[in-house]
Write an enzyme that holds these catalytic residues in place. Structure first.
Site, PDB file in Angstrom:
ATOM      1  N   TYR A 194       0.884  -1.157   0.000  1.00 34.92           N
ATOM      2  CA  TYR A 194       0.000   0.000   0.000  1.00 34.92           C
ATOM      3  C   TYR A 194       0.924   1.210   0.000  1.00 34.92           C
ATOM      4  CZ  TYR A 194      -4.484  -2.273   1.033  1.00 34.92           C
ATOM      5  OH  TYR A 194      -5.637  -3.001   0.965  1.00 34.92           O
ATOM      6  N   ASP A 229      -6.202  -0.522  -6.328  1.00 35.83           N
ATOM      7  CA  ASP A 229      -7.669  -0.387  -6.350  1.00 35.83           C
ATOM      8  C   ASP A 229      -8.221   0.152  -5.031  1.00 35.83           C
ATOM      9  OD1 ASP A 229      -7.329  -2.535  -4.631  1.00 35.83           O
ATOM     10  OD2 ASP A 229      -8.258  -4.016  -5.949  1.00 35.83           O
ATOM     11  N   HIS A 274     -10.204  -6.994  -5.401  1.00 35.12           N
ATOM     12  CA  HIS A 274      -9.898  -6.967  -3.966  1.00 35.12           C
ATOM     13  C   HIS A 274     -10.900  -7.840  -3.192  1.00 35.12           C
ATOM     14  CE1 HIS A 274      -7.403  -4.079  -1.382  1.00 35.12           C
ATOM     15  NE2 HIS A 274      -7.962  -4.854  -0.490  1.00 35.12           N
TER      16      HIS A 274
END
Ligand SMILES: Cc1cc2nc3c(=O)[nH]c(=O)nc-3n(C[C@H](O)[C@H](O)[C@H](O)COP(=O)(O)O)c2cc1C
Length: 503
Positions: A238, A266, A358
């Protein structure tokens, strides 16, 4: 010599204005950190002056407190016999849950990956179930992820010698015993005290690759240290708004031998996961839940949102150049959902993309990865003359994969491998490392049988002609969503507890 504090002394610092806590036998002054805590100040204040280790452990890597607090706030060790035990009230619900844990069926009765979900739901702490199982909005995409595989059917071949079948492969140049990797899932310790280490150990045993999440509950180094020599691991990133932090994390990962950097693209904002949010509201008095703090983070929206406020919504295509300048690891974008972005990733020198939504936890009404795969392969073949599977630009898919037949459909369509998320975390939540070991064994057994039945001695023989994808893009209401039909349908049985539970 460093000063040893007494529990009594720590206990006097128990207010919002002067707040110390004990974690793993050490005291910390967290007063200034209270407004910054991603999970809100309330939960820390509950442990003001006390030992917070039991609450801290499932959510944070062990080094989170030491890296986030400046050294002057590290107050030193606390004499263990002086620390008052924090009373943990065992609720009736928790007693019932513990009763159900004792009734888990033996692993030999767990026949497929769905069984792990059934058992995990019965034996996991509620908070963990809410976080792991939740998906965005009405969870339509979550269900579609699995349903999409039902729209692809096989065209097997016969009269081929399938005495020996081999489903091993290479992923980003690394050996894998099957075309499956363990996808990154945050907060492993919510489900089991050993958290992500359960995945590392089982993956090492089976020659399968684990993708380590940025938001693991174990520290990155703990996970790397638990690997067996030669075990391959990938890292999911991330991207932090503070690029210096990102650079440090990426370069540390590379130095420790990570073989692929999967940048999650995403999640500029975390999806609305209402099961997780409701659990939080049920667990605490909603009127007391703090709304947006000084940093604009709404702390009322469950574990997921609280822990992810550092993610940079400004991440864009131009950043790829910078990533390439700080690392030599292959870069793969995780969360691509259309051919245009796959093409852009290829043109900008990425080593691959994960076609993923995800696990249905981000944009509701995103299409399934397997549907997007068919589209991406078609366009990359035409626009860039690529063939698949392709060594230089690899396609991965995740979401809803529960059987080796699902994996083989993706491989037939051109995927190098698929990622599996929830089944493995349900496996360790219910059975620890042995659960993940068993889950991987189930997949091996399913591969062996299905490769034979398809007439494919190796993955090279699993080709596009073996699947009928005529209806892949038909977004009809899937059977499980058709309530009238389902009310008459007698469900298949899944694994059960040992004795009928009165709980
Ligand atoms: C509990 C949970 C936590 C997750 N955490 C992350 C994460 O931190 N980073 C990420 O890129 N994807 C995360 N994912 C998404 C997975 O990597 C993967 O895309 C998804 O789980 C695949 O769907 P499946 O669960 O149906 O197999 C998470 C998924 C779940 C279920």
């Amino acid at each position: 010599m460093a000063k040893i504090l007494s529990g009594k002394e720590v206990a006097t610092h128990n207010t919002r204005e002067d707040c110390w806590i004990i974690v793993h036998g050490k005291a910390y002054d967290v007063t200034d950190f209270l407004p910054e805590h991603p999970g809100g100040s309330k939960i820390i204040l509950k442990y003001a002056g006390k030992d917070a280790t039991a609450e801290y452990d499932p959510i944070h890597p062990p080094d989170a407190i030491t890296t986030n607090l400046p050294p002057e706030k590290h107050l030193g060790s606390v004499a263990p016999d002086t620390v008052e035990k924090v009373e943990i009230t065992i609720t009736d619900e928790e007693k019932a849950r513990q009763g159900r844990v004792a009734l888990r069926p033996s692993l030999s009765e767990v026949l497929n990956l769905h069984d792990f979900e059934t058992i995990a739901r019965l034996v996991m702490p509620e908070k963990a179930w809410a976080y792991y199982s939740s998906a965005a909005d009405d969870e339509i995409t979550h269900r579609e992820n699995h349903a999409a595989y039902h729209r692809i059917w096989f065209r097997p071949r016969i009269m081929r010698d399938v005495t020996q079948v081999d489903w091993s492969t290479t992923i980003l140049g690394q050996k894998s015993s099957m075309p499956v990797y363990i996808s990154a899932t945050a907060l492993g310790k919510l489900g089991h005290p050993d958290g992500e280490l359960n995945l590392t150990r089982a993956a090492g045993k089976h020659g399968v690759i684990q993708m380590i999440p940025t938001l693991a509950s174990c520290s990155f180094d703990q996970i790397m240290d638990a690997a067996v020599p030669g075990q391959t691991q990938f890292f999911q990133l991330y991207v932090n708004k503070d690029r210096a932090v990102t650079k440090r994390i990426v370069q540390h990962a590379e130095a420790r031998g990570i073989k692929g950097l999967f940048i999650t693209v995403d999640a500029p904002q975390l999806g609305r996961r209402e099961k997780d949010m409701r659990q939080k509201f049920e667990a605490e008095d909603p009127s007391e839940v703090t709304k947006a703090g000084s940093d604009g983070v709404d702390r009322s929206q469950g574990a997921a949102r609280a822990i992810s406020s550092f993610i940079d919504p400004g991440l864009n295509w131009d950043d790829l150049k910078w990533f390439k300048s700080i690392t030599k690891m292959p870069i793969i974008l995780k969360g691509v959902q259309c051919w245009e972005d796959a093409l852009e990733a290829y043109d900008r020198g990425c080593a691959g993309v994960v076609l993923s939504n995800h696990g249905g936890r981000q944009l509701e009404f995103s299409r399934s990865g397997i549907e997007v795969l068919a589209e991406v392969v078609d366009h990359l073949k035409r626009a860039r003359k690529l063939t698949f599977p392709n060594e230089k630009f690899q396609l991965f898919v995740d979401g809803g994969v529960r059987r080796a037949t699902d994996v083989l459909k993706a491989v037939a369509l051109g995927a190098t491998a698929v990622g599996v998320g929830r089944p493995f975390i349900y496996a360790f939540s219910a059975y620890g490392t042995e659960g993940v070991d068993h889950a991987l064994q189930i997949l091996h057994d399913e591969f062996e049988m299905n490769m034979r039945l398809l007439g494919a001695p190796s993955l090279k023989n699993v080709v596009p002609e073996m699947v009928d994808t005529t209806h892949i893009g038909s977004h009809i209401v899937s059977v499980p969503d058709d309530r009238l039909y389902m009310s008459n349908y007698e469900s298949l049985r899944t694994a059960e507890l040992k004795a009928k539970s009165k709980l």
